[in-house]
Write an enzyme that holds these catalytic residues in place. Structure first.
Site, PDB file in Angstrom:
ATOM      1  N   TYR A 126       5.832  -8.491  13.598  1.00  0.00           N
ATOM      2  CA  TYR A 126       6.866  -7.951  12.712  1.00  0.00           C
ATOM      3  C   TYR A 126       7.799  -9.042  12.170  1.00  0.00           C
ATOM      4  O   TYR A 126       8.909  -8.737  11.733  1.00  0.00           O
ATOM      5  CB  TYR A 126       7.682  -6.883  13.442  1.00  0.00           C
ATOM      6  CG  TYR A 126       7.000  -5.518  13.477  1.00  0.00           C
ATOM      7  CD1 TYR A 126       6.680  -4.852  12.296  1.00  0.00           C
ATOM      8  CD2 TYR A 126       6.710  -4.884  14.676  1.00  0.00           C
ATOM      9  CE1 TYR A 126       6.069  -3.605  12.307  1.00  0.00           C
ATOM     10  CE2 TYR A 126       6.096  -3.625  14.701  1.00  0.00           C
ATOM     11  CZ  TYR A 126       5.782  -3.005  13.513  1.00  0.00           C
ATOM     12  OH  TYR A 126       5.185  -1.762  13.528  1.00  0.00           O
ATOM     13  N   ASN A 156       7.446   6.301  14.919  1.00  0.00           N
ATOM     14  CA  ASN A 156       6.758   7.077  13.885  1.00  0.00           C
ATOM     15  C   ASN A 156       5.224   7.017  14.015  1.00  0.00           C
ATOM     16  O   ASN A 156       4.493   7.165  13.043  1.00  0.00           O
ATOM     17  CB  ASN A 156       7.233   6.661  12.487  1.00  0.00           C
ATOM     18  CG  ASN A 156       6.999   5.198  12.199  1.00  0.00           C
ATOM     19  OD1 ASN A 156       6.401   4.492  13.004  1.00  0.00           O
ATOM     20  ND2 ASN A 156       7.458   4.743  11.056  1.00  0.00           N
ATOM     21  N   HIS A 170       1.186   2.539  12.604  1.00  0.00           N
ATOM     22  CA  HIS A 170       1.368   1.445  11.646  1.00  0.00           C
ATOM     23  C   HIS A 170       0.128   1.378  10.778  1.00  0.00           C
ATOM     24  O   HIS A 170      -0.979   1.618  11.264  1.00  0.00           O
ATOM     25  CB  HIS A 170       1.534   0.099  12.372  1.00  0.00           C
ATOM     26  CG  HIS A 170       1.374  -1.069  11.450  1.00  0.00           C
ATOM     27  ND1 HIS A 170       2.423  -1.558  10.710  1.00  0.00           N
ATOM     28  CD2 HIS A 170       0.273  -1.803  11.099  1.00  0.00           C
ATOM     29  CE1 HIS A 170       1.980  -2.555   9.955  1.00  0.00           C
ATOM     30  NE2 HIS A 170       0.675  -2.727  10.172  1.00  0.00           N
ATOM     31  N   GLU A 207      -3.333  -9.151   9.537  1.00  0.00           N
ATOM     32  CA  GLU A 207      -3.058  -8.326  10.732  1.00  0.00           C
ATOM     33  C   GLU A 207      -4.331  -8.134  11.573  1.00  0.00           C
ATOM     34  O   GLU A 207      -4.267  -8.163  12.806  1.00  0.00           O
ATOM     35  CB  GLU A 207      -2.457  -6.992  10.295  1.00  0.00           C
ATOM     36  CG  GLU A 207      -1.063  -7.184   9.680  1.00  0.00           C
ATOM     37  CD  GLU A 207      -0.445  -5.909   9.102  1.00  0.00           C
ATOM     38  OE1 GLU A 207      -1.111  -4.851   9.128  1.00  0.00           O
ATOM     39  OE2 GLU A 207       0.708  -5.986   8.645  1.00  0.00           O
TER      40      GLU A 207
HETATM   41  N1  UDP Z   1      11.635   0.968  11.121  1.00  0.00           N
HETATM   42  C1  UDP Z   1      12.771   1.288  11.829  1.00  0.00           C
HETATM   43  N2  UDP Z   1      13.920   1.581  11.121  1.00  0.00           N
HETATM   44  C2  UDP Z   1      13.961   1.566   9.761  1.00  0.00           C
HETATM   45  C3  UDP Z   1      12.792   1.231   9.041  1.00  0.00           C
HETATM   46  C4  UDP Z   1      11.643   0.936   9.753  1.00  0.00           C
HETATM   47  O1  UDP Z   1      12.770   1.301  13.056  1.00  0.00           O
HETATM   48  O2  UDP Z   1      15.020   1.835   9.184  1.00  0.00           O
HETATM   49  C5  UDP Z   1      10.403   0.639  11.862  1.00  0.00           C
HETATM   50  C6  UDP Z   1       9.349   1.766  11.800  1.00  0.00           C
HETATM   51  O3  UDP Z   1       8.684   1.833  13.065  1.00  0.00           O
HETATM   52  C7  UDP Z   1       8.426   1.269  10.703  1.00  0.00           C
HETATM   53  C8  UDP Z   1       8.451  -0.246  10.955  1.00  0.00           C
HETATM   54  O4  UDP Z   1       9.808  -0.517  11.308  1.00  0.00           O
HETATM   55  O5  UDP Z   1       7.142   1.837  10.807  1.00  0.00           O
HETATM   56  C9  UDP Z   1       8.057  -1.103   9.787  1.00  0.00           C
HETATM   57  O6  UDP Z   1       8.822  -0.731   8.669  1.00  0.00           O
HETATM   58  P1  UDP Z   1       8.193  -0.615   7.207  1.00  0.00           P
HETATM   59  O7  UDP Z   1       9.330  -0.498   6.246  1.00  0.00           O
HETATM   60  O8  UDP Z   1       7.212  -1.737   7.006  1.00  0.00           O
HETATM   61  O9  UDP Z   1       7.452   0.814   7.242  1.00  0.00           O
HETATM   62  P2  UDP Z   1       5.915   1.260   7.343  1.00  0.00           P
HETATM   63  O10 UDP Z   1       5.102   0.286   6.532  1.00  0.00           O
HETATM   64  O11 UDP Z   1       5.549   1.242   8.818  1.00  0.00           O
HETATM   65  O12 UDP Z   1       5.883   2.656   6.776  1.00  0.00           O
END
Ligand code: UDP
Length: 140
Positions: free
Chosen positions: A51, A114, A117, A128
């Site tokens: 990350y 959520n 990924h 990745e």
């Molecule tokens: N996340 C979080 N808080 C936020 C936004 C994202 O904890 O406000 C976490 C969540 O688990 C997310 C991950 O960080 O899946 C990566 O964020 P991204 O914006 O890349 O979302 P994704 O691609 O997973 O939908």
């Protein structure tokens, strides 16, 4: 449409609730094939590296702690337009915004926990996949 690959993680909130099979079935029903899969306990260093793009974001520290709070299942998925297909079945990052029938709508506990990924581009999918898998671990 070309057959491509993407990278998926079934996150600790989902493995904890024994949802590995349920999530994988939704991926398969969406037309994706699991061509590599392993259950791992990520180290802190691994999660921070994975990350790294988010390291300046306020949620970074908590996200890393969440991702190492239990086992995850890392997978390589193959299918037509795999990155988009996976993003579509995952649903929006925040489950409150996710469409009906998506994995996050069905299973996510919060914007952080959520459940899944998925890579957001073909370029990141390759990075990745290479981060977690050796070529011989992927059997198409
Ligand atoms: N996340 C979080 N808080 C936020 C936004 C994202 O904890 O406000 C976490 C969540 O688990 C997310 C991950 O960080 O899946 C990566 O964020 P991204 O914006 O890349 O979302 P994704 O691609 O997973 O939908």
């Amino acid at each position: 449409m070309a057959v491509t690959r993407t990278f998926s993680i079934i996150k600790p909130d989902a493995t904890r609730r024994n949802l590995t099979g349920a999530v994988t079935k939704m991926l398969e029903d969406a037309g994706l094939r699991v061509v590599a899969s392993k259950r791992i306990q990520m180290t802190k260093e691994q999660a921070e590296g994975f990350y790294a793009v988010h390291k300046e974001r306020p949620f970074f520290g908590e996200l890393v702690e969440f991702m190492i709070s239990g086992p995850v299942v890392v997978q390589v998925l193959e299918g037509e337009d795999a990155v988009k297909r996976n993003r579509d079945i995952m649903g929006a990052t925040n489950p409150a915004d996710a469409d009906e029938g998506t994995i996050r709508k069905c299973f996510a506990e919060s914007i952080e926990a959520n459940s899944v990924h998925g890579s957001d581009s073909d370029e990141n999918a390759k990075i990745e996949i290479d981060y977690f898998f050796k070529p011989e671990e992927i059997v198409g």
